[in-house]
Motif scaffolding. Structure first.
Motif, short mmCIF file in Angstrom:
data_model
loop_
_atom_site.label_atom_id
_atom_site.label_comp_id
_atom_site.label_asym_id
_atom_site.label_seq_id
_atom_site.Cartn_x
_atom_site.Cartn_y
_atom_site.Cartn_z
N LYS A 575 -27.68 -15.34 31.51
CA LYS A 575 -28.30 -14.03 31.24
C LYS A 575 -29.43 -14.16 30.22
CE LYS A 575 -24.18 -11.29 32.32
NZ LYS A 575 -23.13 -10.43 31.77
N LEU A 576 -29.19 -14.97 29.17
CA LEU A 576 -30.21 -15.14 28.14
C LEU A 576 -31.47 -15.81 28.70
CD1 LEU A 576 -28.09 -16.28 25.07
CD2 LEU A 576 -29.50 -14.24 25.19
N GLU A 577 -31.28 -16.86 29.53
CA GLU A 577 -32.43 -17.56 30.10
C GLU A 577 -33.21 -16.65 31.05
OE1 GLU A 577 -30.71 -20.97 31.93
OE2 GLU A 577 -30.34 -22.03 30.02
N ALA A 578 -32.47 -15.83 31.85
CA ALA A 578 -33.14 -14.90 32.77
C ALA A 578 -33.97 -13.88 32.02
CB ALA A 578 -32.09 -14.22 33.65
N LEU A 579 -33.38 -13.32 30.93
CA LEU A 579 -34.10 -12.32 30.12
C LEU A 579 -35.32 -12.93 29.45
CD1 LEU A 579 -31.36 -10.17 28.36
CD2 LEU A 579 -33.18 -9.34 29.83
N GLU A 580 -35.17 -14.17 28.96
CA GLU A 580 -36.29 -14.85 28.29
C GLU A 580 -37.45 -15.05 29.27
OE1 GLU A 580 -37.14 -18.92 25.70
OE2 GLU A 580 -35.13 -18.50 26.46
N ALA A 581 -37.13 -15.41 30.53
CA ALA A 581 -38.16 -15.60 31.55
C ALA A 581 -38.88 -14.29 31.86
CB ALA A 581 -37.53 -16.18 32.82
N GLU A 582 -38.09 -13.18 31.95
CA GLU A 582 -38.70 -11.87 32.23
C GLU A 582 -39.63 -11.44 31.11
OE1 GLU A 582 -36.45 -8.56 33.77
OE2 GLU A 582 -34.86 -9.90 34.44
N VAL A 583 -39.21 -11.68 29.85
CA VAL A 583 -40.03 -11.29 28.70
C VAL A 583 -41.34 -12.08 28.69
CG1 VAL A 583 -40.17 -11.31 26.18
CG2 VAL A 583 -38.10 -10.52 27.29
N GLN A 584 -41.26 -13.38 28.96
CA GLN A 584 -42.46 -14.23 28.95
C GLN A 584 -43.42 -13.84 30.09
OE1 GLN A 584 -41.08 -18.26 29.03
NE2 GLN A 584 -40.56 -18.29 26.83
N SER A 585 -42.85 -13.51 31.26
CA SER A 585 -43.69 -13.14 32.40
C SER A 585 -44.39 -11.80 32.20
CB SER A 585 -42.86 -13.11 33.68
OG SER A 585 -41.86 -12.11 33.56
N SER A 586 -43.74 -10.90 31.39
CA SER A 586 -44.36 -9.59 31.14
C SER A 586 -45.58 -9.68 30.23
CB SER A 586 -43.34 -8.63 30.54
OG SER A 586 -42.97 -9.07 29.23
N GLY A 587 -45.65 -10.73 29.41
CA GLY A 587 -46.77 -10.92 28.50
C GLY A 587 -46.78 -9.96 27.31
N ILE A 592 -41.58 -2.69 22.05
CA ILE A 592 -42.07 -1.38 22.49
C ILE A 592 -42.89 -1.52 23.77
CG2 ILE A 592 -43.50 0.61 21.83
CD1 ILE A 592 -42.76 -0.11 18.91
N ASP A 593 -43.61 -2.66 23.93
CA ASP A 593 -44.50 -2.82 25.09
C ASP A 593 -43.76 -3.21 26.36
OD1 ASP A 593 -46.56 -2.26 23.38
OD2 ASP A 593 -46.93 -4.37 22.86
N LEU A 594 -42.47 -3.55 26.26
CA LEU A 594 -41.71 -3.97 27.44
C LEU A 594 -41.42 -2.81 28.37
CD1 LEU A 594 -39.10 -6.35 25.76
CD2 LEU A 594 -40.95 -7.07 27.28
N ASP A 595 -41.13 -3.14 29.64
CA ASP A 595 -40.73 -2.12 30.61
C ASP A 595 -39.35 -1.58 30.24
OD1 ASP A 595 -43.05 -2.60 31.97
OD2 ASP A 595 -42.13 -4.07 33.34
N GLU A 596 -39.08 -0.34 30.69
CA GLU A 596 -37.79 0.29 30.37
C GLU A 596 -36.62 -0.50 30.94
OE1 GLU A 596 -37.12 2.82 28.37
OE2 GLU A 596 -39.26 2.94 27.88
N GLY A 597 -36.81 -1.06 32.15
CA GLY A 597 -35.74 -1.83 32.77
C GLY A 597 -35.37 -3.06 31.96
N VAL A 598 -36.41 -3.78 31.45
CA VAL A 598 -36.15 -4.98 30.63
C VAL A 598 -35.49 -4.59 29.32
CG1 VAL A 598 -37.21 -6.97 29.51
CG2 VAL A 598 -38.12 -6.16 31.69
N LEU A 605 -27.17 -6.63 27.07
CA LEU A 605 -26.69 -7.96 26.73
C LEU A 605 -26.35 -8.07 25.24
CD1 LEU A 605 -26.09 -10.85 27.59
CD2 LEU A 605 -28.51 -11.41 27.17
N LYS A 606 -27.17 -7.43 24.42
CA LYS A 606 -26.92 -7.43 22.96
C LYS A 606 -25.56 -6.79 22.65
CE LYS A 606 -28.66 -5.59 18.64
NZ LYS A 606 -29.53 -4.60 18.01
N SER A 607 -25.29 -5.64 23.29
CA SER A 607 -24.02 -4.93 23.07
C SER A 607 -22.84 -5.79 23.54
CB SER A 607 -24.04 -3.61 23.84
OG SER A 607 -22.83 -2.95 23.71
N GLU A 608 -23.01 -6.49 24.67
CA GLU A 608 -21.94 -7.33 25.21
C GLU A 608 -21.62 -8.49 24.25
OE1 GLU A 608 -21.18 -10.16 29.13
OE2 GLU A 608 -22.78 -8.65 29.19
N ILE A 609 -22.68 -9.13 23.74
CA ILE A 609 -22.48 -10.26 22.80
C ILE A 609 -21.82 -9.77 21.51
CG2 ILE A 609 -23.68 -11.96 21.37
CD1 ILE A 609 -25.76 -12.17 23.65
#
Length: 749
Positions: A575-587, A592-598, A605-609
């Motif tokens: 999950k962490l690697e997938a999220l990291e890839a999404e954040v990097q691809s969004s630029g 605040i600049d991220l999409d609502e879905g991300v 994931l933060k709440s789960e950890i």
């Protein structure tokens, strides 16, 4: 009623009725009642008849013709010979109470001056009364055994019948031993307390000289003990619990009593009381002397008033025998251990009933109510037992007194009367020995740290215990050298008394503790062993710190291990690697600049950890508190000085107002009004409330001044602006940061 005197020398067969109906002085046929109180003499030959009328009562009852229905006890109260005294008892001051007389005299003088001048001296009177009450409490808190003996013998101390009429709803006295005598020194009767019937038996002293002579100073004769025995049989037959009140210097020891079998009467009572099938409670309300007290004292429970005494021989008799002088009675009273606290330690007495400061005579009604509560509580316990259990309980109470068994550890309470062993000197370690042991311990801790193994917790614990014991002995030595040992022992005894009664700590006792502590700290440096004591205390502190650190280090290792396990799970890694890839691809450079879905995925994931971490830490007996920071601490740190300056300015302003003459006067008035309110002045309560409001308003006006208010508003606006500019609760997401480290507060459960 007529009394007739006559001379039988010349009756000549003439009847008395003929003599009364015929007379030479023309009074034939006139009845005696008509003649009233007129004295007359009728002469006939050698016979003289004289008659005199006396006024009769309207009725022959021993109570009023119309007893008031609200009189406690009704007609039964009027049957008792024990009536309220016509004259108030004169106050009697004991020798040790004489210091209080000066304070009493001052109070009387000030009151007299107030009445004569019309001036208000209420504040001075309240102050003097407070001093008097404080001195009285202090005096009665440290009574010696002989002083308690004097209080137990006080002429104004409440008697058996005083207490009985205070605690019973109804009481009727029963008289006579059915052998021709009724001893007034022992009073018996049936009474009720809260609807329960009891047989009351007690030794009665007099309230003045006349009554003391009548009651034989509370010293019963054999007839009195036989009367008590008859009433015990009566109570046993009808199932009435028995309550006995002990207040006698001893059985009457004159020649006549011995001839009538004083010893046999007491022995008969002792034997009989152990076989009675009803609960028995005995209460010592004054002095309980020898067999005369024990003859009505073989009970399931023996209770004593706080200042009562119970002895085999009086202190004066003991002193005369052992020291050949009655002047040694204070020493004898101490050695005999005759007071209630001492007898409780020896398990002879089963409970102490409190008295007000000044003794039972200072508050007879209050003392009676305490006795009533004690009777109810004890009888609740005893009535729950069956007959066999009750008889065994009474037997064991007396059989266990003074008993010792070889090979069994002695109860510390029973060691009181044993000869004290010589104090053995405890071997203490030298400074060099301690240094060697601590150095060895340090080496063990360092090795454990280097090898990442557990620190030597057992060795640390043993060293701490040893240092504590060493420091305790050094303290004891220092206290003995400074001459404070006796004071410390007395304080310990007083504190243990308070703790045993589950009462709040007396302010006077707290003050004593603080004074002794202050004196000890001041003079400790002058103790001969101060250097070694200080060294051992420093070592104890150092080792305790090392133990805390080792415990924290062990816990840190376990926490890191748990966190590594959680973060190393395959599902969380994916999950962490997938999220990291999404954040990097969004630029995006910030959260605040991220999409609502991300954003939602990151927060989920933060709440789960966090939940996984919390459950893992709780399994280590840790209390976990998640701290969420609403602002960047670095951005807010610049305002710390401004906040501190404003707080300092506000405190300075308040201090100036409090020290102003206006507010000082208000506070002095408030203190006076509070003292008046405690003394029962109703008007003072409204004044206190008004003064409270005025003081609050004055302080509020100063704090709400335009200058301080303006500064506060400005600072508040600056801090709010800084919080908003920090990006809210989520902060900023830097590119180089893979995972934000959670902020946790951990407390050992």
């Amino acid at each position: 009623m007529a009394s007739i005197s006559y001379s039988p020398a010349a009756f000549d067969g003439t009847s008395a009725s003929d003599l009364l109906r015929s007379s030479s002085s023309s009074v034939t046929g006139i009845p005696l009642k008509t003649l009233g109180k007129v004295r007359f003499v009728v002469k006939r030959r050698d016979v003289i008849v004289a008659a005199k009328m006396r006024k009769m009562k309207k009725h022959e009852y021993p109570w009023p013709a119309d007893p008031h229905p609200n009189v406690k006890g009704g007609v039964l109260t009027h049957l008792s010979h024990f009536k309220p005294l016509k004259e108030k008892q004169k106050p009697v001051t004991l020798d040790f109470e004489k210091p209080l007389v000066d304070l009493e005299k001052k109070i009387v003088d000030v009151r007299k001056m107030a009445n004569e001048t019309g001036l208000d001296f209420s504040d001075q009177i309240i102050s003097l009364e407070n001093k008097y009450q404080q001195a009285l409490k202090e005096l009665y808190l440290h009574l010696t055994p002989i002083q308690r003996v004097n209080i137990a013998r006080h002429p104004n101390r409440p008697t058996f019948l005083d207490h009985v009429f205070n605690i019973t709803d109804k009481f009727v006295e029963l008289h006579g031993d059915r052998a021709g005598y009724d001893d007034p020194a022992i009073v018996t009767g049936i009474g009720t307390i809260d609807g329960r019937r009891y047989m009351f038996i007690g030794q009665q002293k007099g309230r003045n000289t006349k009554e003391n002579i009548q009651r034989n100073f509370g010293m019963p004769t054999p007839h009195g003990y036989r009367k008590a025995l008859r009433m015990m049989y009566y109570a046993d037959h009808h199932g009435f619990p028995i309550v006995t009140f002990i207040d006698t210097p001893g059985a009457y020891a004159d020649l006549k009593s011995e001839e009538l079998g004083q010893g046999e009467a007491i022995a008969h009572n002792l034997r009989t009381m152990f076989g009675l099938k009803v609960p028995i409670v005995s209460i010592v309300i004054g002095e309980g002397g020898s067999g005369g007290a024990l003859a009505i004292g073989c009970a399931n429970k023996l209770l004593m008033l706080e200042n009562a005494v119970f002895y085999v021989a009086s202190p004066e008799a003991c002193a005369a025998i052992l020291w050949k002088s009655a002047k040694a009675s204070p020493k004898a009273a101490e050695k005999l251990r005759i007071t209630a606290p001492e007898l409780c330690k020896l398990q002879i007495c089963d409970g102490i009933i409190p008295e007000p400061p000044g003794g039972a005579h200072a508050g007879a009604t209050w003392t009676s109510q305490e006795i009533k509560a004690a009777i109810n509580e004890t009888m609740d316990e005893l009535t729950a037992m069956d007959t066999e259990e009750l008889l065994k309980h009474r037997m064991h109470k007396f059989r266990k007194l003074g008993g010792f068994q070889e090979g069994v550890p002695i109860d510390p309470k029973k060691k009181v009367n044993m000869k004290k062993k010589e104090e053995q000197t405890v071997p203490r370690s030298s400074k060099a020995e301690l240094e060697g042991e601590i150095e060895k311990l340090k080496q063990q801790i360092l090795k454990a740290k280097e090898s990442s193994t557990k620190p030597p917790e057992v060795a640390l614990k043993n060293m701490i215990e040893k240092l504590k014991e060493e420091a305790y002995h050094e303290y004891s030595e220092a206290i003995r050298a400074m001459g404070l040992k006796d004071r410390l022992e007395m304080l310990r005894e007083e504190v243990s008394k308070v703790n045993s009664k589950d009462r709040l700590m007396n302010p006077v006792l707290m003050d004593k503790i603080e004074k002794l502590k202050h004196e000890l700290n001041q003079s400790l440096s002058a103790a001969p062993n101060y250097t070694i004591l200080k060294y051992k205390l420093d070592m104890l502190k150092e080792v305790s710190t090392a133990k805390s650190l080792s415990k924290a280090a062990t816990m840190k290792q376990e926490v890191n291990k748990k966190l590594s396990e959680i973060m190393g799970r395959p599902e969380i890694k994916e999950k962490l690697e997938a999220l990291e890839a999404e954040v990097q691809s969004s630029g995006s450079s910030s959260f605040i600049d991220l999409d609502e879905g991300v954003k939602d995925k990151i927060l989920k994931l933060k709440s789960e950890i966090e939940l996984e971490m919390i459950s893992a830490l709780e399994s280590l007996s840790l209390e976990v508190v998640v701290v969420e920071s609403n602002a960047n601490p670095a951005s807010l740190s610049v305002f710390k000085n401004n906040v501190d300056n404003l707080n300092e300015e506000i405190n300075k302003t308040i201090e100036e107002v409090v020290n102003s003459s206006e507010l000082k006067n208000m506070m002095e008035l408030l203190k006076l009004e509070k003292a008046k309110a405690e003394a029962g002045n109703v008007e003072s309560e409204s004044k206190i409330e008004a003064l409270h409001q005025q003081i609050k308003q004055r302080i509020s006006e100063v704090i709400s001044s335009s200058e301080l208010k303006e500064k506060h508003q400005e600072l508040k606006a600056e801090i709010s602006e800084a919080i908003q500019s920090s990006g809210g609760a989520n902060g900023s997401l830097q590119k180089e940061t893979k995972h934000a480290e959670p902020m946790l507060e951990m407390n050992f459960a």
